[in-house]
Structures are given as structure tokens and as C-alpha cells.
Enzyme design. Structure first.
Site, PDB file in Angstrom:
ATOM      1  N   HIS A 136      47.698  41.023  40.181  1.00  0.00           N
ATOM      2  CA  HIS A 136      46.828  42.117  40.629  1.00  0.00           C
ATOM      3  C   HIS A 136      47.701  43.091  41.437  1.00  0.00           C
ATOM      4  O   HIS A 136      48.686  42.685  42.056  1.00  0.00           O
ATOM      5  CB  HIS A 136      45.755  41.498  41.538  1.00  0.00           C
ATOM      6  CG  HIS A 136      44.678  42.430  41.995  1.00  0.00           C
ATOM      7  ND1 HIS A 136      44.851  43.302  43.047  1.00  0.00           N
ATOM      8  CD2 HIS A 136      43.407  42.603  41.578  1.00  0.00           C
ATOM      9  CE1 HIS A 136      43.726  43.981  43.251  1.00  0.00           C
ATOM     10  NE2 HIS A 136      42.832  43.575  42.372  1.00  0.00           N
ATOM     11  N   ASP A 213      48.279  34.033  45.744  1.00  0.00           N
ATOM     12  CA  ASP A 213      47.114  34.914  45.815  1.00  0.00           C
ATOM     13  C   ASP A 213      45.942  34.147  45.206  1.00  0.00           C
ATOM     14  O   ASP A 213      45.850  33.991  43.990  1.00  0.00           O
ATOM     15  CB  ASP A 213      47.424  36.198  45.028  1.00  0.00           C
ATOM     16  CG  ASP A 213      46.181  37.041  44.755  1.00  0.00           C
ATOM     17  OD1 ASP A 213      45.064  36.612  45.103  1.00  0.00           O
ATOM     18  OD2 ASP A 213      46.335  38.121  44.166  1.00  0.00           O
ATOM     19  N   GLN A 216      41.045  34.794  43.123  1.00  0.00           N
ATOM     20  CA  GLN A 216      40.187  34.420  41.991  1.00  0.00           C
ATOM     21  C   GLN A 216      40.085  32.908  41.803  1.00  0.00           C
ATOM     22  O   GLN A 216      39.480  32.454  40.834  1.00  0.00           O
ATOM     23  CB  GLN A 216      40.702  35.062  40.691  1.00  0.00           C
ATOM     24  CG  GLN A 216      40.655  36.567  40.686  1.00  0.00           C
ATOM     25  CD  GLN A 216      39.243  37.140  40.721  1.00  0.00           C
ATOM     26  OE1 GLN A 216      38.263  36.454  40.447  1.00  0.00           O
ATOM     27  NE2 GLN A 216      39.138  38.408  41.061  1.00  0.00           N
ATOM     28  N   LYS A 239      34.718  37.484  47.098  1.00  0.00           N
ATOM     29  CA  LYS A 239      34.838  36.890  45.757  1.00  0.00           C
ATOM     30  C   LYS A 239      34.185  35.511  45.718  1.00  0.00           C
ATOM     31  O   LYS A 239      33.899  34.997  44.649  1.00  0.00           O
ATOM     32  CB  LYS A 239      36.303  36.721  45.353  1.00  0.00           C
ATOM     33  CG  LYS A 239      37.169  37.945  45.543  1.00  0.00           C
ATOM     34  CD  LYS A 239      37.177  38.833  44.336  1.00  0.00           C
ATOM     35  CE  LYS A 239      38.251  39.907  44.498  1.00  0.00           C
ATOM     36  NZ  LYS A 239      37.987  41.066  43.657  1.00  0.00           N
ATOM     37  N   CYS A 377      42.768  46.594  38.047  1.00  0.00           N
ATOM     38  CA  CYS A 377      43.828  46.591  39.066  1.00  0.00           C
ATOM     39  C   CYS A 377      44.993  45.707  38.631  1.00  0.00           C
ATOM     40  O   CYS A 377      45.601  45.012  39.466  1.00  0.00           O
ATOM     41  CB  CYS A 377      43.307  46.142  40.432  1.00  0.00           C
ATOM     42  SG  CYS A 377      42.146  47.288  41.134  1.00  0.00           S
TER      43      CYS A 377
HETATM   44  N1  PLP Z   1      44.191  39.414  43.897  1.00  0.00           N
HETATM   45  C1  PLP Z   1      43.389  39.227  42.860  1.00  0.00           C
HETATM   46  C2  PLP Z   1      43.801  38.275  41.779  1.00  0.00           C
HETATM   47  C3  PLP Z   1      42.177  39.889  42.785  1.00  0.00           C
HETATM   48  O1  PLP Z   1      41.368  39.706  41.739  1.00  0.00           O
HETATM   49  C4  PLP Z   1      41.823  40.778  43.822  1.00  0.00           C
HETATM   50  C5  PLP Z   1      40.575  41.555  43.738  1.00  0.00           C
HETATM   51  O2  PLP Z   1      40.094  41.847  42.660  1.00  0.00           O
HETATM   52  C6  PLP Z   1      42.685  40.939  44.889  1.00  0.00           C
HETATM   53  C7  PLP Z   1      43.862  40.238  44.895  1.00  0.00           C
HETATM   54  C8  PLP Z   1      42.367  41.846  46.018  1.00  0.00           C
HETATM   55  O3  PLP Z   1      41.298  41.358  46.739  1.00  0.00           O
HETATM   56  P1  PLP Z   1      40.609  42.230  47.867  1.00  0.00           P
HETATM   57  O4  PLP Z   1      40.291  43.559  47.242  1.00  0.00           O
HETATM   58  O5  PLP Z   1      39.410  41.447  48.247  1.00  0.00           O
HETATM   59  O6  PLP Z   1      41.595  42.357  48.978  1.00  0.00           O
END
Ligand code: PLP
Length: 419
Positions: A136, A213, A216, A239, A377
């Protein structure tokens, strides 16, 4: 972290009373465009159970005050609620101590914190940070920024045509100069579950710390940071059925101890004078300013809610539902699934010949079905598949086969109109 076998998936599917659980989610009870809402955009953000909504509301109704400061009763209650949520999140991710649980705005902020407070002071020109092609943007851009600031280089482990990280290449790229590995647990764009434990082992064999990270992962499977061996683990409350604007950075205590604070302000200090400042103990050193107390309370309630439903049951049920989703999608003329990893969670990304992903999103909305269309993203992933966008149905344990059927019916109509 592997997904359940089909047999356990079926057992789990039977074990979860989805009809009853859906009653916990007020937002799911509505109609959109005259049809029952089928909310299949959970990777963007999940709906909230009444237990979370009520925990946040009750906090503001009864306990609202600032934390760690007052001597009065409300402040003590607010502090107890906030620190109670920290203990809940410690248990949720399997951390050894609450000193390792830093409340942040979400995964994005957690990764930026590590980039600026851990990586930036350590990186020299020529050092490398290793990520994967699946990331992401939140797990790409903060590293690009710190590379610009320090002269370090960002290296990217490639993926194969199924959307799996090529482990041979990952290992090859782990070199003398690698100072940090940053990998997604589950891809939001494709649903690929990375073999993070194996990847961490390989990085640790070279004494390279690893950030995971987990944005998800936490809505779909049990996570144990110690069993994984993660040095840093980032998650987002929204999430995993909690509020927006709250998340957790887990980090091993020794790493946090050695890091300078990221932001300065109230609460992150023990004493301030014009001659200098003594920073607070962990984890408060990394929580400058009034925190999102209500958000933390809501996140704790979400973690409790997930535990109550059962993480093994969630994983098994969703595995079964994802298989059903992919089977049904395959019936749609001209539909191509993007992301066919052997180990996947909760995401079906697809394109349909002759129909733009955004048109798909709009038409299925007319049927009350909420999906996502775009690059999610994860523009490098789209680029890899030669696409500008995909449509993405992303599942949670409250989704049903009937909702998938509604999606498929709506997609057929879109194909008829445009295809
Ligand atoms: N990493 C992954 C895999 C994500 O799907 C997302 C959000 O869609 C993020 C990071 C970023 O999360 P946040 O916008 O809650 O900071």
C-alpha cells in the site's frame, strides 16, 4: 499465518451465526437505492458494531476528561479507560508489555513514526530499505521520504503473476546494506497473505529488523507479534470494526527505548525547562499531546468484540465465503480475477472486459452493493498488471452468500449495458 483448510473452513462456516452477528451492526440494516445494503468495501473501512459505538458514546457521555493529568474522578476514569484499552490491544496482538503499544492515528502514522524516529537517525547513504511490490502507498511513501532525507535506497522485492512475493528474489535482495524490511501482512489490493513469519526469519538471519503493515490482517486473522517475530507491527482501528483516527504501533521495547521521540509536546515529557527536557517513559514518549481517548476506548471494544466472535471462526468463515465469491465471479462473462495467490484473505479484485471499473462501482451501487473501484492506494500493483484500476469486493465476517449473489447479478447487468 496460513488460512484454514477447506474442511476446517466448512466447520467454521457452520460455527458462525452470521445472521445474528449482523444484528450487531446498525449500518448494515439499511437499504440503498431500494435494495438491502451489501457492504463489500471492508478493506477500505469496516462497519462498526453497536458495542463499539456505545463504548465511544458512553465514554463521552460519562467519563470524558483528559488523561494522565487530573486528580479528579473523571480524569482518573478516562485514564483507566485509555490504559485499559492499551492493555486490551497488548493482548490482542500478543505483545509482552503495554510499553510496546503506542497509540497512533492508524497504520499510516505508525509507519511514518518508524521511518522518522527509527530509520532516519540510523540510515546512511548507500543503506537500503527492502519492501515488496505489493505494498500500500502507506508502506512505500514514508520510506521514499526517509530515503530522500538520508541518501538511502529503496529496494523492491518483485511479485509473480499470481500476486505473490517472489521469495527467492526477496532473499536475494536482503543484503549487507539492508537496514530494514517493511512488508504488508495482507495485500489490500489483491488479498495475498504474505508468508511474513518466513520472511521475518530470513531477515533476522541477517539481523535486519522487520516492520509488518498489519492493516488488512487484524480484521481477518489472529495476530501474535511474538510468534511472528515482528519488530514493528502497525494496525488501523477502523479496518477492524473500531473508530477512525486510532491505531497501534507495536514495537519491541528495546527498539522503542533506543528511538528518539518523533513529536514533542505535552504528555511525552517528565520535566521541561529551558535548559532541556526529560522525556517520558514508554510508551508515552511517543504520544505527544492529548490522545484520541474515545478512539482508543472504541478500539479496545472492537478488539474485545472480535475476540468474542472468535478469530479462528472468522478466518474459517471468510475463507469459505471468499472461495464462493471467486467461484461466482468466474461465472460472469469476461471477468478476470486479479490476484490469484494460493494464500488469500477476504479480497476479490477483478476487471471485466469492456467495462471500466468505476462504471462497475456505480452500477452495482444502484443494486445496493458497495464495492471499491480504483488503484486501491497500490498503484505499483496496478502497474504490474498493466491496469489503471480494478473493482474490488472485500469481505468481512458479516457478509453473506446472498450479498455475493447480489453483486454477481449487478455485474451481469453492468456487462449487459457496457460490454
Ligand atoms: N496498509 C494497508 C495494507 C492498507 O490497506 C491501508 C489502508 O487501506 C493502510 C496501510 C493505511 O491505513 P490507514 O489509512 O488506516 O492509515
Amino acid at each position: 499465518m496460513s488460512m484454514p483448510t477447506p474442511a476446517t473452513a466448512r466447520a467454521g462456516a457452520a460455527a458462525l451465526d452470521v445472521k445474528r452477528l449482523r444484528q450487531d451492526f446498525p449500518a448494515l440494516k439499511q437499504e440503498i437505492n431500494g435494495r438491502p445494503l451489501a457492504y463489500l468495501d471492508n478493506a477500505a473501512t469496516a462497519q462498526k458494531p453497536a458495542a463499539v459505538i456505545e463504548a465511544v458514546a458512553r465514554y463521552y457521555r460519562e467519563d470524558n476528561s483528559n488523561v494522565h493529568r487530573g486528580v479528579h474522578t473523571l480524569s482518573e476514569r478516562a485514564t483507566a479507560a485509555y490504559e485499559g484499552a492499551r492493555e486490551t490491544m497488548r493482548g490482542f496482538v500478543g505483545a509482552a508489555s503495554t510499553r510496546e503499544i503506542v497509540f497512533v492515528r492508524g497504520t499510516t502514522e505508525a509507519i511514518n513514526l518508524v521511518a522518522q524516529a527509527w530509520a532516519r537517525p540510523r540510515l546512511q547513504p548507500g543503506d537500503e530499505i527492502l519492501i515488496t511490490h505489493l505494498e500500500h502507498h502507506s508502506n512505500i511513501v514514508p520510506w521514499q521520504m526517509v530515503c530522500e532525507q538520508t541518501g538511502a535506497t529503496l529496494r523492491v522485492a518483485p511479485i509473480n503473476a499470481c500476486g505473490e512475493v517472489r521469495l527467492d528474489e526477496f532473499e536475494r535482495l536482503l543484503g549487507e546494506r539492508t537496514k530494514l524490511v517493511a512488508i504488508g501482512h495482507v495485500s489490500n489490493a489483491l488479498g495475498t497473505i504474505n508468508p511474513v513469519r518466513q520472511m521475518i526469519e530470513r531477515a533476522h538471519a541477517r539481523e535486519v529488523p522487520v516492520l509488518v503493515d498489519g492493516a488488512q490482517a487484524t480484521p481477518h486473522m489472529a495476530v501474535d507479534v511474538q510468534a511472528l517475530g515482528a519488530d514493528f507491527y502497525a494496525l488501523s482501528g477502523h479496518k477492524m470494526f473500531g473508530p477512525t483516527g486510532i491505531g497501534v504501533l507495536y514495537a519491541r521495547e528495546a527498539l522503542l527505548d533506543a528511538m528518539p521521540p518523533w513529536q514533542g509536546g505535552g504528555d511525552m515529557i517528565k520535566a521541561v525547562s529551558f535548559d532541556g527536557t526529560v522525556y517520558n517513559d514508554l510508551p508515552y514518549k511517543f504520544e505527544a499531546g492529548t490522545p484520541n481517548i474515545g478512539g482508543a476506548v472504541g478500539l479496545g471494544a472492537a478488539a474485545d468484540y472480535i475476540a468474542g466472535v472468535g478469530q479462528a471462526q472468522i478466518a474459517a468463515y471468510e475463507s469459505d465465503l471468499l472461495a464462493y465469491t471467486e467461484d461466482r465471479l468466474a461465472e460472469v462473462d469476461g471477468l478476470r480475477l486479479i490476484g490469484t495467490a494460493a494464500n488469500k484473505a477476504a479480497v476479490a479484485s477483478f476487471v471485466i472486459d469492456g467495462v471500466h471499473a468505476h462504471d462497475l462501482g456505480t452500477i452495482v451501487d444502484h443494486h445496493g452493493v458497495a464495492i471499491r473501484a480504483g488503484h486501491h492506494c497500490a498503484m505499483p500493483v496496478m502497474e504490474f498488471f498493466g491496469l489503471a484500476a480494478t473493482a474490488r469486493a472485500s469481505l468481512a465476517f458479516y457478509n453473506t452468500r446472498e450479498e455475493i449473489d447480489a453483486l454477481v447479478e449487478a455485474l451481469r447487468e453492468a456487462k449487459n449495458i457496457f460490454g
